[in-house]
Design a protein around this motif. Sequence first.
Motif: not given
Length: 217
Positions: A9-30
């Motif tokens: 699955n090679k879905q791209p990061l379409v826009d800044a919202y996708d980038v922010f989604g990745v970062m939000s998930a990352l920042l939820e880690q302990p």
Amino acid sequence: MSVKKSKRNKQPLVDAYDVFGVMSALLEQPDKPDLNTENLWVIALDKGESILNLELCGMGSYRTVVKEPADILSIPLQKKAFGIVLIHNCPTGDLTPSEEDIDITDRLHQAAAIVGIKLLDHLIITEGSFYDFKNNGLMDQIYKSGKYLPSHEMEQRLKKEISDMTKKMTSVEQSGKNIGKIEGKLEIAEAMLKDGYDLEKVASITGLSLSQVKKLV
């Protein structure tokens, strides 16, 4: 940490919202970085703008890190990246880019261009919101800037520094010290699933197989 793209699955990061989604998930880690200080991340992307690598480049003051472009560009070069996205957090909560933010982004854009990598965007984030340079016209302004066009001597020096840094990173990976760990990918995937991302999107962004992601549900 290192995040590789999925071959299925090679879905791209379409826009800044996708980038922010990745970062939000990352920042939820302990074990997330201390958000009371500035941190800098760099996402390396292929031509389809899918993630090749996500790297925490510095903690404490992202400006100090950005002053050494070779440190930032070595891994994207090693991954043969087409482009990169910068992300830094703002401890004060003020997302307005400063003149220094713009100036540093301009400098890194010119350095990246020398080695054939495009700086696609720069996000300033908090835990709940973000500001991105691209959608606010700042990247167009930076692309037109000639402020940091390097001399021939500076260009050759930068290329050598990046080449040396890339060789060192390759040697480290070959020694079995690859920074990408499956545990980190699973933690990101779990956080993204909690945020409502679909299975294929999670697999694409984290580099996990679809079957691995399904086991987390």
